[in-house]
Design an enzyme around this catalytic site. Structure first.
Site, PDB file in Angstrom:
ATOM      1  N   LYS A 101     -10.317  -2.194  -1.119  1.00 44.68           N
ATOM      2  CA  LYS A 101      -9.479  -2.804  -0.081  1.00 44.68           C
ATOM      3  C   LYS A 101     -10.153  -4.092   0.363  1.00 44.68           C
ATOM      4  O   LYS A 101     -11.309  -4.085   0.782  1.00 44.68           O
ATOM      5  CB  LYS A 101      -9.318  -1.844   1.104  1.00 44.68           C
ATOM      6  CG  LYS A 101      -8.678  -2.482   2.352  1.00 44.68           C
ATOM      7  CD  LYS A 101      -8.468  -1.480   3.496  1.00 44.68           C
ATOM      8  CE  LYS A 101      -8.025  -2.180   4.790  1.00 44.68           C
ATOM      9  NZ  LYS A 101      -7.808  -1.245   5.918  1.00 44.68           N
ATOM     10  N   ASP A 138      -8.352  -7.962   9.759  1.00 44.05           N
ATOM     11  CA  ASP A 138      -7.227  -7.082  10.115  1.00 44.05           C
ATOM     12  C   ASP A 138      -6.935  -7.177  11.608  1.00 44.05           C
ATOM     13  O   ASP A 138      -7.603  -6.543  12.424  1.00 44.05           O
ATOM     14  CB  ASP A 138      -7.579  -5.637   9.722  1.00 44.05           C
ATOM     15  CG  ASP A 138      -6.438  -4.670  10.028  1.00 44.05           C
ATOM     16  OD1 ASP A 138      -5.322  -5.138  10.321  1.00 44.05           O
ATOM     17  OD2 ASP A 138      -6.673  -3.443   9.964  1.00 44.05           O
ATOM     18  N   LYS A 180      -3.489  -5.042  17.057  1.00 40.70           N
ATOM     19  CA  LYS A 180      -4.566  -4.217  17.613  1.00 40.70           C
ATOM     20  C   LYS A 180      -4.940  -4.702  19.008  1.00 40.70           C
ATOM     21  O   LYS A 180      -4.688  -5.865  19.347  1.00 40.70           O
ATOM     22  CB  LYS A 180      -5.827  -4.342  16.733  1.00 40.70           C
ATOM     23  CG  LYS A 180      -5.759  -3.642  15.406  1.00 40.70           C
ATOM     24  CD  LYS A 180      -7.079  -3.811  14.657  1.00 40.70           C
ATOM     25  CE  LYS A 180      -7.022  -3.162  13.286  1.00 40.70           C
ATOM     26  NZ  LYS A 180      -6.822  -1.698  13.321  1.00 40.70           N
ATOM     27  N   ASP A 190     -13.231  -5.378   7.207  1.00 35.69           N
ATOM     28  CA  ASP A 190     -12.144  -4.632   6.567  1.00 35.69           C
ATOM     29  C   ASP A 190     -11.998  -4.941   5.072  1.00 35.69           C
ATOM     30  O   ASP A 190     -11.103  -4.417   4.420  1.00 35.69           O
ATOM     31  CB  ASP A 190     -10.824  -4.895   7.311  1.00 35.69           C
ATOM     32  CG  ASP A 190      -9.930  -3.672   7.348  1.00 35.69           C
ATOM     33  OD1 ASP A 190     -10.436  -2.548   7.139  1.00 35.69           O
ATOM     34  OD2 ASP A 190      -8.711  -3.837   7.570  1.00 35.69           O
ATOM     35  N   ASP A 222      -0.150  -2.241  10.998  1.00 35.61           N
ATOM     36  CA  ASP A 222      -1.596  -2.033  11.036  1.00 35.61           C
ATOM     37  C   ASP A 222      -2.050  -1.015   9.984  1.00 35.61           C
ATOM     38  O   ASP A 222      -3.243  -0.855   9.747  1.00 35.61           O
ATOM     39  CB  ASP A 222      -2.015  -1.588  12.449  1.00 35.61           C
ATOM     40  CG  ASP A 222      -3.504  -1.742  12.695  1.00 35.61           C
ATOM     41  OD1 ASP A 222      -4.180  -2.394  11.874  1.00 35.61           O
ATOM     42  OD2 ASP A 222      -3.992  -1.209  13.709  1.00 35.61           O
ATOM     43  N   GLU A 269      -2.037  -1.383   6.897  1.00 33.19           N
ATOM     44  CA  GLU A 269      -1.863  -2.379   5.826  1.00 33.19           C
ATOM     45  C   GLU A 269      -2.745  -2.086   4.611  1.00 33.19           C
ATOM     46  O   GLU A 269      -2.383  -2.440   3.488  1.00 33.19           O
ATOM     47  CB  GLU A 269      -2.177  -3.774   6.372  1.00 33.19           C
ATOM     48  CG  GLU A 269      -3.661  -4.188   6.365  1.00 33.19           C
ATOM     49  CD  GLU A 269      -4.552  -3.330   7.266  1.00 33.19           C
ATOM     50  OE1 GLU A 269      -4.011  -2.703   8.199  1.00 33.19           O
ATOM     51  OE2 GLU A 269      -5.776  -3.271   7.027  1.00 33.19           O
ATOM     52  N   ARG A 316      -3.492   0.669   3.011  1.00 27.59           N
ATOM     53  CA  ARG A 316      -2.857   1.542   2.010  1.00 27.59           C
ATOM     54  C   ARG A 316      -1.802   0.785   1.213  1.00 27.59           C
ATOM     55  O   ARG A 316      -1.534   1.101   0.060  1.00 27.59           O
ATOM     56  CB  ARG A 316      -2.281   2.782   2.702  1.00 27.59           C
ATOM     57  CG  ARG A 316      -1.197   2.511   3.693  1.00 27.59           C
ATOM     58  CD  ARG A 316      -0.954   3.660   4.654  1.00 27.59           C
ATOM     59  NE  ARG A 316      -2.009   3.782   5.663  1.00 27.59           N
ATOM     60  CZ  ARG A 316      -2.061   4.753   6.569  1.00 27.59           C
ATOM     61  NH1 ARG A 316      -1.123   5.689   6.601  1.00 27.59           N
ATOM     62  NH2 ARG A 316      -3.040   4.787   7.444  1.00 27.59           N
TER      63      ARG A 316
HETATM   64  N1  BES Z   1      -8.816  -1.256   9.101  1.00 29.72           N
HETATM   65  C1  BES Z   1      -8.204  -0.230   9.864  1.00 29.72           C
HETATM   66  C2  BES Z   1      -9.040   1.057   9.919  1.00 29.72           C
HETATM   67  C3  BES Z   1     -10.361   0.987  10.630  1.00 29.72           C
HETATM   68  C4  BES Z   1     -10.466   1.379  11.947  1.00 29.72           C
HETATM   69  C5  BES Z   1     -11.509   0.623   9.962  1.00 29.72           C
HETATM   70  C6  BES Z   1     -11.684   1.359  12.580  1.00 29.72           C
HETATM   71  C7  BES Z   1     -12.739   0.596  10.599  1.00 29.72           C
HETATM   72  C8  BES Z   1     -12.825   0.972  11.911  1.00 29.72           C
HETATM   73  C9  BES Z   1      -6.855   0.130   9.268  1.00 29.72           C
HETATM   74  O1  BES Z   1      -6.175  -0.900   8.641  1.00 29.72           O
HETATM   75  C10 BES Z   1      -5.998   0.604  10.386  1.00 29.72           C
HETATM   76  O2  BES Z   1      -5.701  -0.182  11.241  1.00 29.72           O
HETATM   77  N2  BES Z   1      -5.611   1.880  10.364  1.00 29.72           N
HETATM   78  C11 BES Z   1      -4.808   2.451  11.385  1.00 29.72           C
HETATM   79  C12 BES Z   1      -3.734   3.273  10.709  1.00 29.72           C
HETATM   80  C13 BES Z   1      -2.636   3.732  11.653  1.00 29.72           C
HETATM   81  C14 BES Z   1      -1.851   2.543  12.134  1.00 29.72           C
HETATM   82  C15 BES Z   1      -1.748   4.681  10.911  1.00 29.72           C
HETATM   83  C16 BES Z   1      -5.699   3.331  12.246  1.00 29.72           C
HETATM   84  O3  BES Z   1      -6.613   3.960  11.732  1.00 29.72           O
HETATM   85  O4  BES Z   1      -5.478   3.337  13.455  1.00 29.72           O
HETATM   86 ZN    ZN Z   2      -7.332  -2.425   7.894  1.00 30.58          ZN
HETATM   87 MN    MN Z   3      -5.034  -2.032  10.030  1.00 28.57          MN
END
Ligand code: BES
Ligand code: ZN
Ligand code: MN
Length: 500
Positions: free
Chosen positions: A267, A272, A279, A290, A349, A351, A353
């Site tokens: 990834k 992000d 966020k 990220d 968010d 993104e 996946r």
């Molecule tokens: N990059 C984030 C995940 C992340 C969170 C990495 C904290 C490192 C530390 C990812 O893209 C994300 O935002 N995931 C969301 C998914 C949700 C919207 C289903 C999450 O984990 O809140």
């Molecule tokens: Zn992310």
């Molecule tokens: Mn995200």
């Protein structure tokens, strides 16, 4: 840092400091430490008897020998209990001693191979781990410090082995350790570089430069090509940024360029923001990390090339910047990824996946032996496992077991979590085939279930490194910031794979 290897007596080394070691609970040291103790008239025995040094894991003590030892400083490092001794501990002890030497202002350091003699480890493995520890313990990210053009670090690290018959094994192990650790540092540098200086095109450029240096082949898809290839998910994630996405293919042919390859997917979200599903601002700066999955893949490919492993290995990087703007993709949008299943966006968010499924679907054309993706994918994985382990999910028990074992050997722990039908059900959409978010419950697992839906008939594993890719506390071999997690694990995994 220069690495050198010599045969001889470490007590004759004239470096700024030398490193010897001790197992916890030992009162009469043997080996090189015993020799030093005799040369110093029992000074080390006194230190132990006085209770000031017990050999606990990573404990250090500094002696200033007046005679009998050529170096002005002798650093003793604890190896911990003999029963619990592994190459992991060698790396940590070597890193601890290196940090101690740096703190003292040493520029040159000589060390014995921890565990190579009395420790009973394979001497090549022990040399590898000792060098890894020195290089990782010496790592610092100072590219952006204006008034720190001469940061404290070692210039030279010398591995000293007394027994000439071990020379070939020592050299082999040290060389392997140097390549692996420098590749981890390369991944850390990428991770630590801020979003402003590492847009997708630059990340791809870094991969290309590395490929030119190492002889890997490298192909980069620009935004137009990404769209033409049908990667509708990656291009949607990238469309809200003025700095367009990239897709990178790195290839190491190995002994048989027609063999079924092992594929690593990273990834590569260079920043992000969450996109339209923005966020909160607190801690958002850490979203520069990220792209750590892709840093791990690029770093691993560097090591694969430099070690000239016999396996055919392909690295895929899906790079994009997730930004909110007038052209950004939005919740409710329905995407057509490269895989055949359509996706309804519930959160922009989620993104990572989306970037990954186009790469996963793309890998099918190689008829791979195995596909492993690495991604800072979910906050839920951090909630589940903290910073201690990466989440490990997949569709193949053998592959999962192999990655789990590589994790245990390298200390980059990967913990298996299940993908169940209930998780698969949570990402079904009313209007499209799938939706990109399953909500809060089991967030790491619904994310994995989403990826799984784009896997075609090949062994696949997913490492969620959201909690392990960066750290806010210092460990002997890892300072605050990007950890480079994944490089050591994937190389260890590969080196345990048969070639056919
Ligand atoms: N990059 C984030 C995940 C992340 C969170 C990495 C904290 C490192 C530390 C990812 O893209 C994300 O935002 N995931 C969301 C998914 C949700 C919207 C289903 C999450 O984990 O809140
Ligand atoms: Zn992310
Ligand atoms: Mn995200």
């Amino acid at each position: 840092m220069n690495i050198s290897i010599t045969t001889g007596n470490i007590l004759e080394s004239t470096t700024d400091a030398i490193v010897l070691n001790l197992f916890e609970g030992v009162t009469e040291p043997g080996g090189a430490t015993g020799a030093a103790n005799r040369a110093l008239n029992g000074l080390i025995s006194d230190l132990i008897a006085g209770g000031d040094f017990s050999g606990k894991r990573n404990q250090t003590a500094v002696l200033y020998p007046r005679q009998g030892v050529a170096s002005p400083r002798l650093i003793l490092v604890g190896l911990g209990k003999r029963e619990a001794f592994t190459t992991n501990q060698v790396r940590l002890a070597s890193a601890s001693a290196t940090r101690e030497a740096i703190k003292l202002g040493a520029k040159t350091l000589a060390s014995i191979i921890h565990g190579g003699g009395i420790g009973g480890l394979d001497v090549s493995d022990a040399a590898q781990a000792t060098i890894e520890g020195a290089i990782l313990g010496n790592y610092k990210f100072t590219n952006y410090k204006t008034n720190n053009n001469n940061p404290k670090h070692l210039d030279t690290f010398t591995l000293v082995e007394f027994d000439t018959s071990k020379q070939t094994d020592v050299e082999k192990g040290a060389n392997t350790g140097q390549i692996i650790a420098e590749s981890v540092c390369f991944a850390r540098d990428l991770g630590n570089t801020p979003g402003n200086d590492l847009p997708p095109a630059t990340l791809a450029e870094r991969a290309l430069e590395m490929a030119r240096e190492t002889g890997l082949s490298c192909e980069i898809f620009d935004e137009q090509r990404i769209t033409n290839e049908g990667m509708g998910a990656l291009s949607a994630v990238g469309q809200g940024s003025a700095r367009p996405p990239r897709f990178v293919i790195l290839e190491h042919p190995g002994a048989d360029p027609n063999a079924a390859p092992i594929i690593f997917i990273g990834k590569g979200i260079t920043f992000d923001t969450g996109g339209i599903s923005l966020k909160g601002g607190d801690g958002m700066w850490d979203m520069k990390f990220d792209m750590s999955g892709s840093a791990a893949v690029i770093g691993t490919m560097r090591a694969v090339a430099k070690l000239d492993l016999p396996h055919r290995v392909i690295g895929l990087v899906a790079a994009a910047e997730n930004m909110p703007d007038g052209l950004a993709y939005r919740p409710g949008d329905i995407l057509h990824p490269l895989g055949t299943k359509t996706v309804e966006i519930h959160s922009t968010d989620a993104e990572g996946r989306l970037a990954l499924i186009d790469a996963i679907a793309y890998s099918a054309r190689y008829e791979p032996k195995a596909v492993i993706d690495l991604a800072t994918l979910t906050g839920a994985c951090v909630t589940a496992l903290g910073n201690e382990a990466s989440g490990l999910m997949g569709n193949d028990n053998d592959l999962i077991a192999q990655i789990h074992e590589a994790g245990n050997r390298t200390g980059e722990i990967a913990w298996h979590l299940p993908i169940l039908d209930g998780h698969r059900n949570r990402i079904k959409s009313n209007v499209a085939d799938l939706k990109n978010s399953g909500g809060r419950p089991a967030g790491a697992l619904t994310a994995a279930a989403f990826l799984e839906a784009y896997v075609q008939n090949f062994p696949w594993a997913h490492l969620d490194i959201a909690g392990t890719a960066s750290t806010k506390s210092t460990k002997p071999d890892t300072p605050i910031g990007a950890t480079g997690v994944g490089v050591r694990l994937l190389i260890d995994y590969l080196r345990h794979q048969s070639v056919t």
